[in-house]
Design a protein around this motif. Structure first.
Motif, PDB file in Angstrom:
ATOM      1  N   TYR A 168      51.442 149.762  60.322  1.00 18.93           N
ATOM      2  CA  TYR A 168      49.774 150.249  60.551  1.00 18.93           C
ATOM      3  C   TYR A 168      49.668 151.975  60.325  1.00 18.93           C
ATOM      4  O   TYR A 168      48.781 152.483  60.496  1.00 18.93           O
ATOM      5  CB  TYR A 168      49.418 149.923  61.736  1.00 18.93           C
ATOM      6  CG  TYR A 168      49.211 148.518  61.738  1.00 18.93           C
ATOM      7  CD1 TYR A 168      48.315 147.476  61.033  1.00 18.93           C
ATOM      8  CD2 TYR A 168      50.065 147.485  62.586  1.00 18.93           C
ATOM      9  CE1 TYR A 168      48.279 146.394  61.233  1.00 18.93           C
ATOM     10  CE2 TYR A 168      50.132 146.218  62.423  1.00 18.93           C
ATOM     11  CZ  TYR A 168      48.995 145.600  61.678  1.00 18.93           C
ATOM     12  OH  TYR A 168      48.958 144.475  61.639  1.00 18.93           O
ATOM     13  N   ILE A 201      52.302 141.449  69.256  1.00 11.86           N
ATOM     14  CA  ILE A 201      53.138 140.160  68.655  1.00 11.86           C
ATOM     15  C   ILE A 201      53.882 140.608  67.336  1.00 11.86           C
ATOM     16  O   ILE A 201      53.438 141.469  66.434  1.00 11.86           O
ATOM     17  CB  ILE A 201      52.204 138.987  68.442  1.00 11.86           C
ATOM     18  CG1 ILE A 201      52.740 137.799  67.844  1.00 11.86           C
ATOM     19  CG2 ILE A 201      50.968 139.433  67.424  1.00 11.86           C
ATOM     20  CD1 ILE A 201      52.149 136.676  67.298  1.00 11.86           C
ATOM     21  N   ILE A 210      57.219 139.746  64.610  1.00 14.14           N
ATOM     22  CA  ILE A 210      58.127 138.947  64.308  1.00 14.14           C
ATOM     23  C   ILE A 210      59.142 139.795  63.246  1.00 14.14           C
ATOM     24  O   ILE A 210      58.597 140.594  62.445  1.00 14.14           O
ATOM     25  CB  ILE A 210      57.521 137.924  63.170  1.00 14.14           C
ATOM     26  CG1 ILE A 210      56.694 136.846  63.923  1.00 14.14           C
ATOM     27  CG2 ILE A 210      58.717 137.084  62.395  1.00 14.14           C
ATOM     28  CD1 ILE A 210      57.409 135.906  64.918  1.00 14.14           C
ATOM     29  N   ARG A 223      56.463 135.854  57.326  1.00  8.93           N
ATOM     30  CA  ARG A 223      55.872 135.222  56.387  1.00  8.93           C
ATOM     31  C   ARG A 223      56.575 133.849  56.120  1.00  8.93           C
ATOM     32  O   ARG A 223      56.567 133.156  54.994  1.00  8.93           O
ATOM     33  CB  ARG A 223      55.532 135.730  55.172  1.00  8.93           C
ATOM     34  CG  ARG A 223      54.625 137.035  55.217  1.00  8.93           C
ATOM     35  CD  ARG A 223      53.239 136.555  55.825  1.00  8.93           C
ATOM     36  NE  ARG A 223      52.303 136.112  54.782  1.00  8.93           N
ATOM     37  CZ  ARG A 223      51.397 136.663  54.130  1.00  8.93           C
ATOM     38  NH1 ARG A 223      51.241 138.004  54.300  1.00  8.93           N
ATOM     39  NH2 ARG A 223      50.658 135.980  53.239  1.00  8.93           N
ATOM     40  N   LYS A 224      57.095 133.148  57.103  1.00  5.81           N
ATOM     41  CA  LYS A 224      57.807 131.795  57.059  1.00  5.81           C
ATOM     42  C   LYS A 224      57.225 130.922  58.156  1.00  5.81           C
ATOM     43  O   LYS A 224      57.690 129.861  58.265  1.00  5.81           O
ATOM     44  CB  LYS A 224      59.415 132.181  57.238  1.00  5.81           C
ATOM     45  CG  LYS A 224      60.162 132.843  56.374  1.00  5.81           C
ATOM     46  CD  LYS A 224      61.602 132.907  56.727  1.00  5.81           C
ATOM     47  CE  LYS A 224      62.371 133.360  55.567  1.00  5.81           C
ATOM     48  NZ  LYS A 224      62.400 134.819  55.211  1.00  5.81           N
ATOM     49  N   GLY A 225      56.244 131.290  58.653  1.00  9.80           N
ATOM     50  CA  GLY A 225      55.398 130.481  59.905  1.00  9.80           C
ATOM     51  C   GLY A 225      55.813 130.472  61.045  1.00  9.80           C
ATOM     52  O   GLY A 225      55.218 129.884  61.820  1.00  9.80           O
ATOM     53  N   GLY A 261      55.348 133.416  63.018  1.00 11.35           N
ATOM     54  CA  GLY A 261      54.440 134.024  63.932  1.00 11.35           C
ATOM     55  C   GLY A 261      53.518 133.087  64.313  1.00 11.35           C
ATOM     56  O   GLY A 261      52.914 133.047  65.338  1.00 11.35           O
ATOM     57  N   LEU A 262      52.971 131.962  63.527  1.00 13.26           N
ATOM     58  CA  LEU A 262      51.848 131.406  63.656  1.00 13.26           C
ATOM     59  C   LEU A 262      52.278 130.235  64.721  1.00 13.26           C
ATOM     60  O   LEU A 262      51.730 129.786  65.855  1.00 13.26           O
ATOM     61  CB  LEU A 262      51.295 130.549  62.509  1.00 13.26           C
ATOM     62  CG  LEU A 262      49.949 129.856  62.600  1.00 13.26           C
ATOM     63  CD1 LEU A 262      48.822 130.611  63.043  1.00 13.26           C
ATOM     64  CD2 LEU A 262      49.591 129.149  61.283  1.00 13.26           C
ATOM     65  N   TYR A 288      44.824 135.509  62.034  1.00 12.09           N
ATOM     66  CA  TYR A 288      44.604 134.841  63.352  1.00 12.09           C
ATOM     67  C   TYR A 288      43.556 133.943  63.073  1.00 12.09           C
ATOM     68  O   TYR A 288      43.577 132.720  64.052  1.00 12.09           O
ATOM     69  CB  TYR A 288      44.155 135.854  64.292  1.00 12.09           C
ATOM     70  CG  TYR A 288      45.042 136.936  64.706  1.00 12.09           C
ATOM     71  CD1 TYR A 288      46.040 136.454  65.495  1.00 12.09           C
ATOM     72  CD2 TYR A 288      45.402 138.089  64.104  1.00 12.09           C
ATOM     73  CE1 TYR A 288      47.266 137.263  65.800  1.00 12.09           C
ATOM     74  CE2 TYR A 288      46.391 139.036  64.318  1.00 12.09           C
ATOM     75  CZ  TYR A 288      47.242 138.737  65.246  1.00 12.09           C
ATOM     76  OH  TYR A 288      48.184 139.442  65.508  1.00 12.09           O
ATOM     77  N   LYS A 323      44.069 131.381  61.205  1.00 13.48           N
ATOM     78  CA  LYS A 323      44.918 130.106  61.372  1.00 13.48           C
ATOM     79  C   LYS A 323      44.898 129.498  62.663  1.00 13.48           C
ATOM     80  O   LYS A 323      45.478 128.225  62.898  1.00 13.48           O
ATOM     81  CB  LYS A 323      45.995 130.354  60.340  1.00 13.48           C
ATOM     82  CG  LYS A 323      45.602 130.602  58.941  1.00 13.48           C
ATOM     83  CD  LYS A 323      47.050 130.456  57.986  1.00 13.48           C
ATOM     84  CE  LYS A 323      46.669 130.173  56.526  1.00 13.48           C
ATOM     85  NZ  LYS A 323      45.932 131.161  56.149  1.00 13.48           N
TER      86      LYS A 323
END
Ligand SMILES: CC(C)(COP(=O)(O)OP(=O)(O)OC[C@H]1O[C@@H](n2cnc3c(N)ncnc32)[C@H](O)[C@@H]1OP(=O)(O)O)[C@@H](O)C(=O)NCCC(=O)NCCS
Length: 210
Positions: free
Chosen positions: A30, A90, A92, A98-100, A102-103, A130, A132
């Motif tokens: 960021y 949060i 990762i 981008r492998k699932g 974090g969600l 978010y 998702k």
């Protein structure tokens, strides 16, 4: 995604590892460098921090994910202070993004927050991720971001009702809790803290917002 992941409470002996993981995951995302590891370091000692919602994620004994929550509130137009949660950082680890994971970590933590009886969560983030987990634009629920024009919805200000209808009949304003500004308020202390971590190059990259 490796099915051998576990999610567990963060323990004191994890603190440094988790702060470094947080630094790795936010680094240059960021802004050039990042401050989230410093926020995390101080947030754990803040009275609004929620130790029961402080989780790490591990794959093969390696901590590669973390999430923490903090109490916040909505100042309702009718003068009420509506208790809610916010969360973050949060993070990762870069090689696991981008492998699932974090969600999965987020949904687990939100489920625990719901079980504890918390009513809603507000936070600043990307709806592509978010959304998702069920987050919507907070303005669609009558919750507005401090300092912003109500008629102009803030696309990164999101909310999720953990208890259905929690925001019904409420119109109000959210202020980001003070502990999240600690790095801006203590720039020299932040610099000294960051020097205790492995050297990393700060880069100005496209997509950064600060
Ligand atoms: C943001 C973060 C926690 C997401 O965790 P992750 O494990 O990488 O994300 P997931 O694989 O679970 O993502 C699930 C879906 O959400 C969406 N998504 C995730 N990250 C996204 C991003 N940065 N931008 C847009 N959509 C994103 C995608 O649709 C993704 O599915 P896809 O990869 O099949 O397209 C992680 O990338 C991270 O640590 N980023 C740096 C720190 C950060 O930005 N933290 C959040 C601050 S609000």
């Amino acid at each position: 995604m490796n099915k051998n992941y576990i999610i567990r409470p963060e323990m004191q002996q994890d603190f440094r590892t988790v702060e470094n993981l947080c630094r790795e995951s936010f680094w240059n995302v960021y802004q050039p460098g990042c401050t989230e590891h410093y926020v995390l370091h101080h947030l754990r000692n803040h009275p609004d921090f929620i130790p029961e919602l402080d989780f790490v994620m591990q794959v093969d004994d390696v901590i590669m994910g973390q999430i923490v929550f903090c109490r916040a509130e909505i100042l309702s137009d009718d003068g009420r202070h509506i208790p809610i949660l916010t969360f973050g950082p949060i993070g990762i680890a870069p090689e696991f993004k981008r492998k699932g994971y974090g969600l999965t970590l987020l949904n687990y933590a939100l489920h625990e927050a719901r079980k504890m009886g918390f009513g809603a969560v507000c936070m600043e983030g990307n709806i592509d991720f978010y959304g998702k987990a069920g987050f919507v634009l907070a303005s669609s629920k009558g919750i507005h971001y401090h300092g912003e024009d109500r008629s102009d919805p803030v696309p990164y200000f999101l909310c999720l009702e953990l208890q259905e209808g929690y925001f019904e009949g409420i119109e109000g304003v959210y202020h980001t809790p003070k502990p999240y500004f600690i790095a801006q308020e203590n720039p020299q202390d932040f610099e000294n803290f960051d020097k205790g971590f492995p050297p990393k190059e700060k880069l100005r990259l496209p997509g950064q917002i600060f």
